[in-house]
Scaffold this active site. Structure first.
Site, PDB file in Angstrom:
ATOM      1  N   ARG A 230       0.844  -1.189   0.000  1.00 58.23           N
ATOM      2  CA  ARG A 230       0.000   0.000   0.000  1.00 58.23           C
ATOM      3  C   ARG A 230       0.882   1.243   0.000  1.00 58.23           C
ATOM      4  O   ARG A 230       1.883   1.310   0.709  1.00 58.23           O
ATOM      5  CB  ARG A 230      -0.911   0.044   1.241  1.00 58.23           C
ATOM      6  CG  ARG A 230      -2.155  -0.821   1.124  1.00 58.23           C
ATOM      7  CD  ARG A 230      -3.172  -0.207   0.155  1.00 58.23           C
ATOM      8  NE  ARG A 230      -4.391  -0.991   0.065  1.00 58.23           N
ATOM      9  CZ  ARG A 230      -4.624  -1.930  -0.831  1.00 58.23           C
ATOM     10  NH1 ARG A 230      -3.676  -2.260  -1.699  1.00 58.23           N
ATOM     11  NH2 ARG A 230      -5.778  -2.560  -0.872  1.00 58.23           N
ATOM     12  N   GLU A 259      -1.850   8.202  -6.291  1.00 58.26           N
ATOM     13  CA  GLU A 259      -2.050   7.444  -7.533  1.00 58.26           C
ATOM     14  C   GLU A 259      -3.207   8.028  -8.329  1.00 58.26           C
ATOM     15  O   GLU A 259      -4.237   8.387  -7.738  1.00 58.26           O
ATOM     16  CB  GLU A 259      -2.319   5.969  -7.207  1.00 58.26           C
ATOM     17  CG  GLU A 259      -1.139   5.277  -6.535  1.00 58.26           C
ATOM     18  CD  GLU A 259      -1.407   3.801  -6.239  1.00 58.26           C
ATOM     19  OE1 GLU A 259      -2.513   3.314  -6.547  1.00 58.26           O
ATOM     20  OE2 GLU A 259      -0.503   3.125  -5.709  1.00 58.26           O
ATOM     21  N   HIS A 279       0.711  -0.056  -9.977  1.00 59.39           N
ATOM     22  CA  HIS A 279      -0.210  -0.793  -9.101  1.00 59.39           C
ATOM     23  C   HIS A 279      -0.750  -2.050  -9.809  1.00 59.39           C
ATOM     24  O   HIS A 279      -1.958  -2.234  -9.964  1.00 59.39           O
ATOM     25  CB  HIS A 279      -1.371   0.096  -8.638  1.00 59.39           C
ATOM     26  CG  HIS A 279      -1.931  -0.330  -7.311  1.00 59.39           C
ATOM     27  ND1 HIS A 279      -2.419   0.556  -6.396  1.00 59.39           N
ATOM     28  CD2 HIS A 279      -2.074  -1.574  -6.745  1.00 59.39           C
ATOM     29  CE1 HIS A 279      -2.846  -0.103  -5.317  1.00 59.39           C
ATOM     30  NE2 HIS A 279      -2.641  -1.388  -5.508  1.00 59.39           N
TER      31      HIS A 279
END
Length: 530
Positions: A230, A259, A279
């Protein structure tokens, strides 16, 4: 019944919903206003990470019964708002565990052999064979931050590569880790001993910026760092300086604090010893089909048969059981969340005792709610009402449930004793009226408190002026007190003060509180789910 799929979902999930007899609309990329305008038509909503399911959206969703996240993270869903509107929120916590662990191992190997840099060099028309000298992973030490479901899979894959595995996880009993061939160490020792380091913890108050300047200074100069967990667990500015100043050998990130990220907000992208992916930890066709299949089956079962599976905010119990123990589910989860924050070291044993009239009803769902609350501070969305007992079993935690028809001062009580590596804590709770959970004992201190929201727990000497000094310190630092309860230990001159505040207590303010005269200890608590 109608279901809206508002994010990209594997076709296998849509097919499952349609074959179950549900009317499915796939409309991705909707603006918040567009989604809010149409959401009232649907009983089910399937999302991934893009759709923001806000309080305002729930208010507009008059017919919505369930939200399903094809994956783990639920940061984009307002869980308290869902509960207030009676909407069940589900996820698929184990659907992409293998894929995420494999991505971390892939990033480690790519770092070790300079694969991305060599690829870019060749595509630029160069042949720089000597420049990209790599290193073997065989015999090296992999340090794993967080040895839960994904971290354990990463450890097994690394062991298959003949690597030594060590881990930092303050909530994992050492014997459980050792059974998986992993040695538990301190965070500082992990930094110093590891050749490669991989992160597998959720972002919580405890783990935010867990990996920062001091950690990187303790790493070997040729060690490499990987984070596929994370964004925000790693301090990206600290990582930039460590790489730029060549304090460590290299790093790979799949997750970022902001992000999507770019050169404008992430200077790491300009470094030659840094590699990254956008990601992609859960982005394999197998994982996406898996989570789509899981969430589609769960939503169909709920809408058509009322079956609740992997729910974050609703236990899987019948209406009859819910009528008997409903308020105690909330109490149990509250006490569990509080216990984990009070515990020092890995939890070894949990004892939950029900006294009074509770002894005559089915209390197993309350025990599950307690376990969910216990693991939520460290696992967040990866734990729910279904898998909480499995998490306890996998961590080697002994869970004991007992009953007594004597409840002492109250009609019913729930006593939760948690034994950890460093000692034990006992919390006793009850329910006032129809639905008013209360904490009535903390170890040897008797009190009457509502354990919810941000809180501050203070141990102090029973002398005049402590409460005034404490209130002044909090007020001077912009913190408002909404509730205060004082508990006294009759056999000593020590008190506890449990405060509910309008915001979480910062580390800096906590140190100021601890420095006050006659205060022996202080701890911030976060029970924001209640």
């Amino acid at each position: 019944m109608k279901v809206l799929v508002s994010d990209n979902l594997s076709p296998v999930g849509v097919k499952v919903l349609e074959e179950a007899g549900l009317d499915v609309d796939v409309r991705t990329g909707l603006a918040p206003a567009e989604l809010q305008e149409i959401i009232g038509q649907y009983q089910g909503l399937v999302i991934r990470s893009s759709t923001k399911v806000t309080k305002e959206l729930f208010a507009a969703a008059k017919n919505l019964k369930v939200v399903g996240r094809a994956g783990i993270g639920l940061d984009n869903v307002d869980i308290p708002a869902a509960s207030a509107e009676g909407v069940v929120v589900m996820n698929a916590p184990d659907g992409n565990a293998v894929t995420t662990a494999e991505h971390a191992i892939s990033m480690m190997l790519a770092l070790a052999r300079n694969i991305p840099q060599a690829t870019a060099s060749m595509k630029a028309g160069k042949w720089e064979k000597k420049k990209f000298m790599g290193r073997e992973v065989t015999g090296k030490t992999l340090g794993i931050i967080g040895i839960g479901r994904i971290g354990s899979i990463a450890a097994s894959r690394a062991q298959g590569l003949k690597m030594k595995t060590i881990a930092y996880d303050p909530h994992m009993p050492p014997d459980t880790a050792e059974r998986n061939g992993v040695e538990l160490v301190s965070l500082e020792e992990l930094a110093k001993r590891s050749d490669f380091i991989t992160v597998h913890v959720p972002k919580t108050k405890e783990t935010a910026n867990l990996v920062s300047n001091e950690f990187f200074r303790n790493m070997k100069s040729d060690a490499m760092f990987i984070d596929c967990a994370r964004g925000g667990v790693c301090d990206e500015q600290a990582l930039y300086h460590a790489l730029n100043d060549r304090l460590i050998g290299g790093a790979a990130l799949d997750v970022f604090a902001n992000e999507p990220t770019s050169h404008d907000n992430c200077p790491l992208l300009g470094l030659d010893n840094f590699i990254c992916t956008p990601h992609l930890g859960a982005s394999t066709s197998e994982a996406q089909e898996n989570v789509a299949l899981i969430i589609a089956e769960q939503i169909a079962d709920f809408l058509l048969r009322g079956t609740v599976t992997n729910a974050i905010n609703v236990p899987s119990v019948s209406s009859e059981v819910l009528a008997q123990v409903g308020p105690y589910l909330t109490l149990g989860e509250m006490l569990g969340t509080m216990q984990m924050q009070l515990s020092q070291g890995g939890v070894k044993e949990v004892n939950v005792e029900y006294s009074g009239e509770l002894a005559d009803v089915n209390t197993s769902p309350v025990t599950v709610a307690f376990l969910k609350g216990l693991f939520t501070p460290i696992l967040k969305d990866a734990v729910n009402y279904v898998n909480a007992p499995v998490v306890a079993r996998d961590r080697g935690i002994r869970v004991v449930e007992s009953k007594s028809d004597r409840a002492g001062d109250f009609t019913n009580t729930l006593t939760a004793r948690v034994v950890s590596e460093e000692g034990e804590n006992i919390l006793v709770g009850t329910v006032f009226g129809k639905n008013e959970p209360r904490l009535v004992r903390l170890n040897s201190f008797r009190l009457e408190a509502l354990p919810s929201g941000p809180m501050l727990l203070v141990f102090n000497k029973d002398v005049p002026g402590v409460i005034g000094a404490l209130g002044t310190t909090l007020g001077d630092n912009g913190v408002n007190i909404s509730r205060m309860t004082v508990g006294r230990e009759e056999t000593s001159n020590q008190n506890i003060i449990l405060l509910s505040t309008d915001q979480l207590i910062s580390k800096e303010l906590l140190e100021k509180v601890r420095a006050l005269k006659h205060i022996d200890a202080a701890q911030g608590l976060n029970l924001n789910g209640f």
